[in-house]
Design a protein around this motif. Structure first.
Motif, PDB file in Angstrom:
ATOM      1  N   TYR A  88     -12.773 -12.577  69.245  1.00  0.00           N
ATOM      2  CA  TYR A  88     -12.621 -13.644  68.418  1.00  0.00           C
ATOM      3  C   TYR A  88     -11.961 -14.899  68.840  1.00  0.00           C
ATOM      4  CZ  TYR A  88     -12.499  -8.863  66.415  1.00  0.00           C
ATOM      5  OH  TYR A  88     -12.543  -7.453  65.977  1.00  0.00           O
ATOM      6  N   GLY A  89     -12.501 -15.949  68.332  1.00  0.00           N
ATOM      7  CA  GLY A  89     -11.961 -17.102  68.681  1.00  0.00           C
ATOM      8  C   GLY A  89     -12.394 -17.550  70.107  1.00  0.00           C
ATOM      9  N   ALA A  90     -13.388 -17.107  70.486  1.00  0.00           N
ATOM     10  CA  ALA A  90     -14.182 -17.303  71.750  1.00  0.00           C
ATOM     11  C   ALA A  90     -15.710 -17.413  71.588  1.00  0.00           C
ATOM     12  CB  ALA A  90     -13.833 -16.510  72.852  1.00  0.00           C
ATOM     13  N   PHE A  91     -16.172 -16.172  71.040  1.00  0.00           N
ATOM     14  CA  PHE A  91     -17.612 -15.874  71.003  1.00  0.00           C
ATOM     15  C   PHE A  91     -18.194 -15.809  69.529  1.00  0.00           C
ATOM     16  CE2 PHE A  91     -16.586 -14.179  75.019  1.00  0.00           C
ATOM     17  CZ  PHE A  91     -17.077 -15.220  75.994  1.00  0.00           C
ATOM     18  N   GLU A  92     -17.026 -15.651  68.768  1.00  0.00           N
ATOM     19  CA  GLU A  92     -17.201 -15.574  67.132  1.00  0.00           C
ATOM     20  C   GLU A  92     -15.968 -16.050  66.407  1.00  0.00           C
ATOM     21  OE1 GLU A  92     -16.481 -11.362  65.554  1.00  0.00           O
ATOM     22  OE2 GLU A  92     -16.796 -10.947  67.717  1.00  0.00           O
ATOM     23  N   ASP A  93     -15.940 -16.300  65.090  1.00  0.00           N
ATOM     24  CA  ASP A  93     -14.878 -16.938  64.536  1.00  0.00           C
ATOM     25  C   ASP A  93     -13.523 -16.002  64.477  1.00  0.00           C
ATOM     26  OD1 ASP A  93     -16.025 -19.322  63.463  1.00  0.00           O
ATOM     27  OD2 ASP A  93     -16.485 -18.713  61.618  1.00  0.00           O
ATOM     28  N   GLY A  94     -12.389 -16.717  64.774  1.00  0.00           N
ATOM     29  CA  GLY A  94     -11.091 -15.961  65.296  1.00  0.00           C
ATOM     30  C   GLY A  94     -10.178 -15.584  64.195  1.00  0.00           C
ATOM     31  N   THR A  95      -9.108 -15.808  64.606  1.00  0.00           N
ATOM     32  CA  THR A  95      -7.855 -15.060  63.601  1.00  0.00           C
ATOM     33  C   THR A  95      -7.081 -16.267  62.948  1.00  0.00           C
ATOM     34  OG1 THR A  95      -6.413 -15.114  65.524  1.00  0.00           O
ATOM     35  CG2 THR A  95      -7.712 -13.333  64.937  1.00  0.00           C
ATOM     36  N   ASP A  96      -7.360 -17.519  63.198  1.00  0.00           N
ATOM     37  CA  ASP A  96      -6.670 -18.684  62.578  1.00  0.00           C
ATOM     38  C   ASP A  96      -7.054 -19.178  61.179  1.00  0.00           C
ATOM     39  OD1 ASP A  96      -5.358 -18.730  65.011  1.00  0.00           O
ATOM     40  OD2 ASP A  96      -6.160 -20.841  65.752  1.00  0.00           O
ATOM     41  N   ARG A  97      -7.116 -18.131  60.361  1.00  0.00           N
ATOM     42  CA  ARG A  97      -7.673 -17.985  58.977  1.00  0.00           C
ATOM     43  C   ARG A  97      -6.927 -16.944  58.155  1.00  0.00           C
ATOM     44  NH1 ARG A  97     -13.523 -15.073  59.547  1.00  0.00           N
ATOM     45  NH2 ARG A  97     -13.297 -14.305  61.617  1.00  0.00           N
ATOM     46  N   GLU A  98      -6.930 -17.105  57.004  1.00  0.00           N
ATOM     47  CA  GLU A  98      -6.208 -16.086  55.804  1.00  0.00           C
ATOM     48  C   GLU A  98      -6.672 -14.770  56.029  1.00  0.00           C
ATOM     49  OE1 GLU A  98      -4.288 -18.604  52.549  1.00  0.00           O
ATOM     50  OE2 GLU A  98      -6.362 -18.849  52.695  1.00  0.00           O
ATOM     51  N   TRP A  99      -8.221 -14.411  56.124  1.00  0.00           N
ATOM     52  CA  TRP A  99      -8.804 -12.991  56.138  1.00  0.00           C
ATOM     53  C   TRP A  99      -9.621 -12.981  57.389  1.00  0.00           C
ATOM     54  CZ3 TRP A  99      -7.672 -15.084  51.336  1.00  0.00           C
ATOM     55  CH2 TRP A  99      -6.889 -14.077  50.428  1.00  0.00           C
ATOM     56  N   VAL A 100      -9.648 -11.939  58.163  1.00  0.00           N
ATOM     57  CA  VAL A 100     -10.637 -11.767  59.205  1.00  0.00           C
ATOM     58  C   VAL A 100     -11.238 -10.292  59.237  1.00  0.00           C
ATOM     59  CG1 VAL A 100      -8.683 -11.174  60.737  1.00  0.00           C
ATOM     60  CG2 VAL A 100     -10.907 -11.893  61.670  1.00  0.00           C
ATOM     61  N   ALA A 101     -12.390 -10.279  59.352  1.00  0.00           N
ATOM     62  CA  ALA A 101     -13.040  -9.057  59.590  1.00  0.00           C
ATOM     63  C   ALA A 101     -12.925  -8.608  60.863  1.00  0.00           C
ATOM     64  CB  ALA A 101     -14.467  -8.965  58.904  1.00  0.00           C
ATOM     65  N   VAL A 102     -12.366  -7.368  61.229  1.00  0.00           N
ATOM     66  CA  VAL A 102     -11.834  -6.955  62.628  1.00  0.00           C
ATOM     67  C   VAL A 102     -12.722  -5.581  62.805  1.00  0.00           C
ATOM     68  CG1 VAL A 102     -10.012  -6.412  64.124  1.00  0.00           C
ATOM     69  CG2 VAL A 102      -9.653  -7.964  62.429  1.00  0.00           C
ATOM     70  N   ARG A 103     -13.201  -5.351  63.925  1.00  0.00           N
ATOM     71  CA  ARG A 103     -14.178  -4.342  64.273  1.00  0.00           C
ATOM     72  C   ARG A 103     -12.810  -3.143  64.427  1.00  0.00           C
ATOM     73  NH1 ARG A 103     -16.732  -8.257  67.112  1.00  0.00           N
ATOM     74  NH2 ARG A 103     -14.992  -8.424  68.532  1.00  0.00           N
ATOM     75  N   GLN A 104     -13.247  -2.091  63.851  1.00  0.00           N
ATOM     76  CA  GLN A 104     -12.026  -1.107  63.754  1.00  0.00           C
ATOM     77  C   GLN A 104     -11.427  -0.643  65.157  1.00  0.00           C
ATOM     78  OE1 GLN A 104     -12.739   1.954  60.900  1.00  0.00           O
ATOM     79  NE2 GLN A 104     -11.290   3.331  61.852  1.00  0.00           N
ATOM     80  N   GLU A 105     -12.538  -0.567  66.207  1.00  0.00           N
ATOM     81  CA  GLU A 105     -12.130  -0.237  67.454  1.00  0.00           C
ATOM     82  C   GLU A 105     -11.111  -1.459  68.045  1.00  0.00           C
ATOM     83  OE1 GLU A 105     -15.583  -2.168  70.168  1.00  0.00           O
ATOM     84  OE2 GLU A 105     -15.788  -0.239  69.220  1.00  0.00           O
ATOM     85  N   ASP A 106     -10.729  -2.448  67.598  1.00  0.00           N
ATOM     86  CA  ASP A 106      -9.853  -3.648  67.912  1.00  0.00           C
ATOM     87  C   ASP A 106      -8.274  -3.343  67.418  1.00  0.00           C
ATOM     88  OD1 ASP A 106     -11.966  -4.628  69.584  1.00  0.00           O
ATOM     89  OD2 ASP A 106     -12.577  -6.034  68.227  1.00  0.00           O
ATOM     90  N   LEU A 107      -8.282  -2.622  66.453  1.00  0.00           N
ATOM     91  CA  LEU A 107      -7.164  -2.350  65.801  1.00  0.00           C
ATOM     92  C   LEU A 107      -6.094  -1.498  66.387  1.00  0.00           C
ATOM     93  CD1 LEU A 107      -8.338  -2.152  62.025  1.00  0.00           C
ATOM     94  CD2 LEU A 107      -7.313  -4.187  63.207  1.00  0.00           C
ATOM     95  N   CYS A 108      -4.758  -1.843  66.140  1.00  0.00           N
ATOM     96  CA  CYS A 108      -3.741  -0.879  66.629  1.00  0.00           C
ATOM     97  C   CYS A 108      -2.713  -1.115  65.744  1.00  0.00           C
ATOM     98  CB  CYS A 108      -3.302  -1.360  67.893  1.00  0.00           C
ATOM     99  SG  CYS A 108      -1.691  -0.282  68.578  1.00  0.00           S
ATOM    100  N   ILE A 274      -8.924  -0.291  76.978  1.00  0.00           N
ATOM    101  CA  ILE A 274      -7.841  -1.074  76.251  1.00  0.00           C
ATOM    102  C   ILE A 274      -7.227   0.022  75.380  1.00  0.00           C
ATOM    103  CG2 ILE A 274      -7.955  -2.510  74.142  1.00  0.00           C
ATOM    104  CD1 ILE A 274      -8.790  -3.758  76.881  1.00  0.00           C
ATOM    105  N   THR A 275      -7.759   1.168  75.145  1.00  0.00           N
ATOM    106  CA  THR A 275      -7.210   2.315  74.361  1.00  0.00           C
ATOM    107  C   THR A 275      -6.023   2.759  75.094  1.00  0.00           C
ATOM    108  OG1 THR A 275      -9.060   2.908  73.251  1.00  0.00           O
ATOM    109  CG2 THR A 275      -7.392   4.636  73.243  1.00  0.00           C
ATOM    110  N   ASP A 276      -6.328   3.293  76.544  1.00  0.00           N
ATOM    111  CA  ASP A 276      -5.253   3.655  77.394  1.00  0.00           C
ATOM    112  C   ASP A 276      -3.996   2.674  77.356  1.00  0.00           C
ATOM    113  OD1 ASP A 276      -6.619   5.975  77.832  1.00  0.00           O
ATOM    114  OD2 ASP A 276      -7.309   5.303  79.796  1.00  0.00           O
ATOM    115  N   ALA A 277      -4.355   1.572  77.608  1.00  0.00           N
ATOM    116  CA  ALA A 277      -3.065   0.300  77.540  1.00  0.00           C
ATOM    117  C   ALA A 277      -2.507   0.301  76.420  1.00  0.00           C
ATOM    118  CB  ALA A 277      -3.901  -1.090  77.838  1.00  0.00           C
TER     119      ALA A 277
END
Length: 323
Positions: A88-108, A274-277
């Motif tokens: 996000y914010g590099a190759f697709e729209d990023g987080t500087d907005r009120e809502w964002v659709a995040v890939r579930q695998e990227d969530l913690c 990433i998961t291990d980290a």
């Protein structure tokens, strides 16, 4: 919804506050109401037109924190507090907005003892730091050097190394006031390079031994200086270039100690890495063994001022947008 978008890659003036449609939830994506977004040097690199692959217009921000609204299933039910990092914010729209659709695998999930503003500054710094330490073969008893104690990577590496049993967790600063601030925050192995050379400071702290692992997020001449501080068979992980993309090295600083140097691109890391980290980081956050440091917050509409403060003000700690 409100979003801060780079209409052009022309410096701070390229950022504009605009209205965009609220993202729709699609398969594999989770709708998150953003509460805070981390500001990173990468934002400045992209906004300056110096990052490969990014195209304007683009909403910046590749890390954030928020609340799940829809699509999280049983792992991330509605109302869950989450933090996230990705392309996000590099190759697709990023987080500087009120809502964002995040890939579930990227969530913690955010631990209960961490607030949203602090959580927004966790993903990039701590994931990068933990992955770098793992790649370098870190284990308890090793000596680690990560310059720039006030910066996100230097601070995160130092905290993680110390929390995981490093013999020495060394950092540095070019600013005497920051050196004193670091001591007041409990960082007692910080080299003030306004008073001594980086390599001299490392040798002093380690009684001549040097650093087993160097994690460099600075580049430029700092990288060159770090090589002179390596212990026998030491490892250097280089991952940033805020000082410069160019440097000159003395190859004997690699040859004599039989040291190694490798690069780290977080966008190219396998999901399992990433998961291990995340597992290590969340465990330490819950135990209060590591603590994100936030220097200053800005509202979304002042994203340009926030980025300027990060790049030109060089604060001790993270800069975060509140949304």
């Amino acid at each position: 919804m409100r979003a801060m978008r780079a209409e052009t890659f022309s410096g701070y003036q390229g950022l504009k506050l605009i209205e965009l449609p609220k993202p729709a939830v699609t398969k594999g994506k989770v709708l998150v109401r953003t509460t805070a977004a981390g500001v990173t040097p990468l934002d400045h690199t992209i906004l300056s037109g110096k990052f490969h692959g990014s195209k304007a217009p683009l909403v910046l921000g590749n890390e954030g924190a928020g609340v799940v609204e829809e699509g999280g299933g049983t792992d991330f039910p509605a109302g869950s507090r989450v933090m996230f990092f990705g392309a996000y914010g590099a190759f697709e729209d990023g987080t500087d907005r009120e809502w964002v659709a995040v890939r579930q695998e990227d969530l913690c999930l955010i631990p209960d003892n961490v607030d949203d503003v602090s959580a927004a500054g966790v993903p990039v710094a701590y994931l990068t730091a933990q992955v770098a330490l793992t790649l370098a073969g870190f284990r308890a008893g090793k000596t680690v050097l990560a310059p720039a104690i006030g910066g996100s990577i230097g601070n995160a590496v130092t905290q993680l190394a110390r929390a995981n049993g490093a013999k020495h967790a060394i950092s540095s600063t070019t600013n005497h006031a920051k050196a004193e601030q670091a001591k007041s925050l409990g960082f007692h192995e910080v080299i003030d390079t306004s008073l001594e050379k980086l390599s001299d400071g490392v040798r002093r702290i380690t009684n001549g031994y040097g650093a087993d692992i160097v994690v460099d997020g600075i580049g430029g001449e700092v990288l060159s200086e770090e090589l002179g501080a390596l212990a026998s068979e030491g490892h250097v992980i280089t991952l940033g270039y805020s000082a410069s993309r160019q440097t000159t090295i003395d190859v004997t600083n690699l040859i004599v100690p039989q040291a190694s140097i490798r690069g780290l691109n977080m966008f190219a890391q396998p999901k399992a890495t990433i998961t291990d980290a995340w597992k290590v980081i969340v465990s330490l956050l819950k135990a209060d063994a590591i603590k994100p440091i936030v220097a200053k917050t800005f509202p979304l509409a002042e994203a340009a001022a926030a980025l300027r403060h990060l790049v030109e003000g060089r604060p001790f700690g993270r800069v975060v947008l509140t949304i």
